[in-house]
Scaffold this motif. Sequence first.
Motif, short mmCIF file in Angstrom:
data_model
loop_
_atom_site.label_atom_id
_atom_site.label_comp_id
_atom_site.label_asym_id
_atom_site.label_seq_id
_atom_site.Cartn_x
_atom_site.Cartn_y
_atom_site.Cartn_z
N ALA A 215 0.82 -1.21 0.00
CA ALA A 215 0.00 0.00 0.00
C ALA A 215 0.86 1.26 0.00
O ALA A 215 0.54 2.24 -0.69
CB ALA A 215 -0.93 -0.01 1.22
N ALA A 216 1.96 1.24 0.75
CA ALA A 216 2.84 2.41 0.79
C ALA A 216 3.49 2.64 -0.56
O ALA A 216 3.65 3.80 -0.99
CB ALA A 216 3.90 2.20 1.88
N TRP A 217 3.87 1.58 -1.24
CA TRP A 217 4.51 1.73 -2.56
C TRP A 217 3.54 2.28 -3.59
O TRP A 217 3.91 3.12 -4.40
CB TRP A 217 5.08 0.38 -3.00
CG TRP A 217 6.30 -0.02 -2.23
CD1 TRP A 217 7.08 0.79 -1.45
CD2 TRP A 217 6.87 -1.33 -2.16
NE1 TRP A 217 8.10 0.06 -0.89
CE2 TRP A 217 8.01 -1.24 -1.31
CE3 TRP A 217 6.54 -2.57 -2.72
CZ2 TRP A 217 8.80 -2.35 -1.02
CZ3 TRP A 217 7.34 -3.66 -2.44
CH2 TRP A 217 8.46 -3.55 -1.59
N VAL A 218 2.29 1.79 -3.54
CA VAL A 218 1.28 2.32 -4.47
C VAL A 218 1.03 3.80 -4.19
O VAL A 218 0.94 4.62 -5.11
CB VAL A 218 -0.02 1.50 -4.37
CG1 VAL A 218 -1.16 2.20 -5.13
CG2 VAL A 218 0.19 0.08 -4.91
N ALA A 219 0.93 4.15 -2.91
CA ALA A 219 0.68 5.54 -2.53
C ALA A 219 1.82 6.45 -2.96
O ALA A 219 1.61 7.63 -3.27
CB ALA A 219 0.46 5.64 -1.03
N ALA A 220 3.04 5.92 -3.00
CA ALA A 220 4.20 6.72 -3.39
C ALA A 220 4.27 6.96 -4.89
O ALA A 220 5.07 7.78 -5.35
CB ALA A 220 5.48 6.03 -2.92
N ASP A 221 3.44 6.26 -5.66
CA ASP A 221 3.40 6.41 -7.13
C ASP A 221 4.80 6.25 -7.73
O ASP A 221 5.25 7.04 -8.57
CB ASP A 221 2.80 7.76 -7.52
CG ASP A 221 2.50 7.85 -9.02
OD1 ASP A 221 2.49 6.79 -9.69
OD2 ASP A 221 2.29 8.98 -9.51
N SER A 222 5.50 5.20 -7.26
CA SER A 222 6.87 4.96 -7.71
C SER A 222 6.92 4.69 -9.21
O SER A 222 6.01 4.08 -9.78
CB SER A 222 7.45 3.77 -6.95
OG SER A 222 7.46 4.02 -5.57
N SER A 223 8.00 5.12 -9.85
CA SER A 223 8.17 4.89 -11.28
C SER A 223 8.66 3.47 -11.53
O SER A 223 9.35 2.86 -10.71
CB SER A 223 9.16 5.89 -11.87
OG SER A 223 10.45 5.71 -11.30
N VAL A 224 8.28 2.93 -12.69
CA VAL A 224 8.64 1.57 -13.09
C VAL A 224 9.10 1.63 -14.54
O VAL A 224 8.54 2.35 -15.36
CB VAL A 224 7.43 0.61 -12.96
CG1 VAL A 224 7.78 -0.78 -13.50
CG2 VAL A 224 6.96 0.52 -11.52
N ARG A 225 10.14 0.85 -14.87
CA ARG A 225 10.60 0.82 -16.25
C ARG A 225 11.28 -0.51 -16.54
O ARG A 225 11.68 -1.23 -15.62
CB ARG A 225 11.58 1.96 -16.54
CG ARG A 225 12.92 1.82 -15.86
CD ARG A 225 13.81 3.03 -16.09
NE ARG A 225 15.17 2.81 -15.59
CZ ARG A 225 15.53 2.93 -14.32
NH1 ARG A 225 14.62 3.27 -13.41
NH2 ARG A 225 16.78 2.71 -13.95
N ILE A 226 11.40 -0.82 -17.82
CA ILE A 226 12.15 -1.99 -18.27
C ILE A 226 13.38 -1.49 -19.03
O ILE A 226 13.26 -0.64 -19.91
CB ILE A 226 11.30 -2.88 -19.19
CG1 ILE A 226 10.11 -3.46 -18.42
CG2 ILE A 226 12.15 -4.00 -19.79
CD1 ILE A 226 10.50 -4.46 -17.35
N LEU A 260 3.40 3.30 -10.38
CA LEU A 260 2.45 2.60 -9.50
C LEU A 260 1.17 3.38 -9.27
O LEU A 260 0.20 2.82 -8.76
CB LEU A 260 3.14 2.27 -8.17
CG LEU A 260 4.35 1.34 -8.30
CD1 LEU A 260 4.85 0.92 -6.93
CD2 LEU A 260 4.03 0.11 -9.15
N GLY A 261 1.15 4.66 -9.68
CA GLY A 261 -0.09 5.42 -9.61
C GLY A 261 -1.15 4.92 -10.58
O GLY A 261 -2.31 5.34 -10.50
N GLU A 262 -0.76 4.01 -11.49
CA GLU A 262 -1.75 3.37 -12.36
C GLU A 262 -2.60 2.36 -11.60
O GLU A 262 -3.58 1.84 -12.14
CB GLU A 262 -1.04 2.67 -13.52
CG GLU A 262 -0.32 3.61 -14.46
CD GLU A 262 0.47 2.86 -15.52
OE1 GLU A 262 -0.16 2.13 -16.31
OE2 GLU A 262 1.71 3.00 -15.55
N LEU A 263 -2.23 2.11 -10.33
CA LEU A 263 -3.00 1.22 -9.47
C LEU A 263 -3.75 2.03 -8.42
O LEU A 263 -3.22 3.01 -7.88
CB LEU A 263 -2.09 0.22 -8.76
CG LEU A 263 -1.31 -0.75 -9.63
CD1 LEU A 263 -0.38 -1.60 -8.77
CD2 LEU A 263 -2.26 -1.65 -10.42
N ALA A 264 -4.98 1.60 -8.12
CA ALA A 264 -5.71 2.17 -7.00
C ALA A 264 -5.36 1.43 -5.72
O ALA A 264 -5.41 2.00 -4.61
CB ALA A 264 -7.21 2.10 -7.25
#
Length: 288
Positions: A215-226, A260-264
């Motif tokens: 939940a904390a990681w989703v709330a932080a809207d962390s960036s993700v990349r490949i 991660l902001g693409e997740l609720a």
Amino acid sequence: MTAPSLPAASTQVTFPAGGVADRSTVVACLPLPDGRHGVVVERTPFHPLDHTWPDQPADTGTLGGLAVLDCVTGGVGPDGEFALGADIPVRRGDADWAWLVVHVTAEPVAVGEEVELLVDADRRAALSASHTGCHLLALALNAALAPRWRKDPGRSDSHGNPDFDSLAMDTSRMDTAASYDVYRIGKSLRKKGFTAEGLAEDLPAVTDAVNARLAAWVAADSSVRIEAPGPELTARREWHAELPEGHASIFCGGTHLHHLGELAALSAELRLNEDGTELTVTTTPKRA
């Protein structure tokens, strides 16, 4: 079977960067044993099922207006032999083989034709959410179980925690709804230093710790990349996430969210079998 007309170079792919549409030239069209056809193009956004580690299902969509019914990994050996999926006799990435994305269609497509490739973007997004959730679960579970290691098992994740996910993994699968991971807690894991005693009693607390971190990681809207060293299907790609605890990375050939902001929400359910030798985790993303 021998297919001398197949390309000697691996298919270039755009799905690692999130591509869902492209135009490319057909370089081969093979009749398949079930009466369908395997279409190969120079460059594709389609993610095929990996024959070595089939965790993420294949993309679907259209190719030149035809439905792509399935998308599988194909290989061409040094003597021109062609193999598909589970029939490929070597591990993915063998340097002596060319590695192909094979789009399965009901009708043939002419070699040399330029076609439009369109991935089902909503289905892709759902699979990407599940795959990103799977990696986050691995890191959160490693952190929650870190106190249970009596000694260094010799393998840590990118946050420095003992890599329970990698050391205990039996199977990992995902669909558009969730990811499903099964871990074996047997003698070999105990010998590496994992304390299994009392895990059943502690499982609610472990579950709470995992879900709080997710939940904390989703709330932080962390960036993700490949990150990929090249465009070839066989390039060894790596998933990266900038999490509050620090940078995280996992080698991965699938597709993912961009942030991660693409997740609720993202939540995990942990279940231990009766004799304590198998831990099953279902990780469910809720898209924003």
